[in-house]
Design an enzyme around this catalytic site. Structure first.
Site, short mmCIF file in Angstrom:
data_model
loop_
_atom_site.label_atom_id
_atom_site.label_comp_id
_atom_site.label_asym_id
_atom_site.label_seq_id
_atom_site.Cartn_x
_atom_site.Cartn_y
_atom_site.Cartn_z
N CYS A 157 -20.75 20.87 -36.94
CA CYS A 157 -22.02 20.23 -37.35
C CYS A 157 -22.68 19.45 -36.21
CB CYS A 157 -21.74 19.30 -38.54
SG CYS A 157 -23.22 18.39 -39.04
N LYS A 173 -15.13 20.94 -50.09
CA LYS A 173 -15.25 19.50 -49.84
C LYS A 173 -14.27 18.72 -50.73
CE LYS A 173 -20.18 20.10 -48.93
NZ LYS A 173 -21.52 20.00 -49.48
N SER A 204 -27.05 10.91 -39.78
CA SER A 204 -26.61 10.75 -38.39
C SER A 204 -27.41 9.70 -37.61
CB SER A 204 -26.68 12.09 -37.67
OG SER A 204 -27.99 12.65 -37.74
N1 LIG Z 1 -29.97 14.76 -42.16
C1 LIG Z 1 -28.53 14.84 -42.10
C2 LIG Z 1 -28.11 16.29 -41.97
C3 LIG Z 1 -26.60 16.47 -42.06
C4 LIG Z 1 -26.25 17.93 -42.38
O1 LIG Z 1 -27.12 18.77 -42.68
N2 LIG Z 1 -24.94 18.22 -42.37
C5 LIG Z 1 -24.51 19.54 -42.77
C6 LIG Z 1 -23.58 20.19 -41.77
S1 LIG Z 1 -24.33 20.44 -40.22
C7 LIG Z 1 -23.70 19.42 -44.05
O2 LIG Z 1 -22.90 18.53 -44.21
N3 LIG Z 1 -23.90 20.36 -44.96
C8 LIG Z 1 -23.14 20.44 -46.16
C9 LIG Z 1 -23.96 20.84 -47.34
O3 LIG Z 1 -25.19 20.77 -47.25
O4 LIG Z 1 -23.35 21.21 -48.35
C10 LIG Z 1 -28.01 13.98 -40.94
O5 LIG Z 1 -28.77 13.78 -39.98
O6 LIG Z 1 -26.88 13.48 -41.00
#
Ligand SMILES: N[C@@H](CCC(=O)N[C@@H](CS)C(=O)NCC(=O)O)C(=O)O
Length: 218
Positions: free
Chosen positions: A13, A40, A66
């Protein structure tokens, strides 16, 4: 927040990568909890209301998203400072941190996931223009001699962008998208980032990303 800091993360990620970089730059001790995003665990869903990594937990309290985690860490551990001190400088830094998420990443990911080869040229052109925007409206106006976005010191802008540039070899391999040759500042920035100890500590190889993005690109 007190007690051991935990970061719920996933190696794949880029957003979790941002927060791992902030923790590394600051030299903060923490426990890394690698999450399988296809399976998860319940505790992760308890701490991450969006079900996404990264999430930072300490003393039972979670901070997520993040860029919010990174600003929080910067406020909690002020050295080395990763944001300008003046209000205008901070606002301008936040504008660039917002730009990549609000304007750039949708197109970037559409370009690699696009299955219509006749659209590849258009995607490449759009992304090259975005790289020139970062170069000319961002770095040329803000970085003085560089090499980082705000000059000689690394900042939260660099950490917000770098994970997506570490993954760029996959875009180059599958879609011929790369930093244009006229973007000398961006090229110099990427090279400086690649040598930063916080980056090298957790870097993955181009082959790791080329293999990882195969399922989206092929
Ligand atoms: N806006 C979020 C985006 C985080 C994100 O999209 N993480 C993804 C992996 S890269 C995730 O955890 N996806 C799991 C899901 O959507 O089920 C940030 O900046 O933290």
């Amino acid at each position: 927040m007190t007690g051991t800091m935990e970061l719920f993360s996933a190696r794949v990620c880029p957003y979790a990568h941002r927060s791992r970089l902030a923790l590394a730059v600051k030299g903060i001790e923490f426990d890394l909890i690698e999450i399988d995003l296809s399976d998860k665990p319940p505790r992760f869903l308890d701490v991450s209301p969006y079900g996404k990594v990264p999430a930072l937990v300490q003393g039972g309290v979670a901070v997520y998203e993040s860029n919010i985690i990174n600003e929080y860490l910067d406020e909690l551990y002020p050295e080395p400072a990763l944001m300008p001190v003046d209000p205008l400088g901070r606002a301008r830094a936040r504008i660039w941190i917002d730009y990549i998420d609000s304007k750039f990443l949708d197109t970037y990911y559409d370009a690699i996931e696009n299955k219509d080869r006749s659209k590849d040229d258009q995607f490449r052109t759009t992304i090259e223009e975005a790289f020139r925007f970062m170069e000319n409206d961002g770095m040329a106006k803000m970085s003085a001699g560089g090499p980082y976005w705000l000059g000689a010191e690394i900042s939260l802008i660099d950490l917000a962008y770098y994970p997506f540039f570490e993954r760029l070899p996959a875009w180059t391999y599958y879609r011929g998208i790369d930093i244009p040759v006229d973007c000398s500042r961006l090229t110099k920035w990427r090279a400086a980032m690649q040598e930063h100890p916080a980056v090298t500590e957790i870097a993955n190889s181009p082959d790791y990303y080329i293999e990882g993005y195969k399922k989206y690109a092929a």
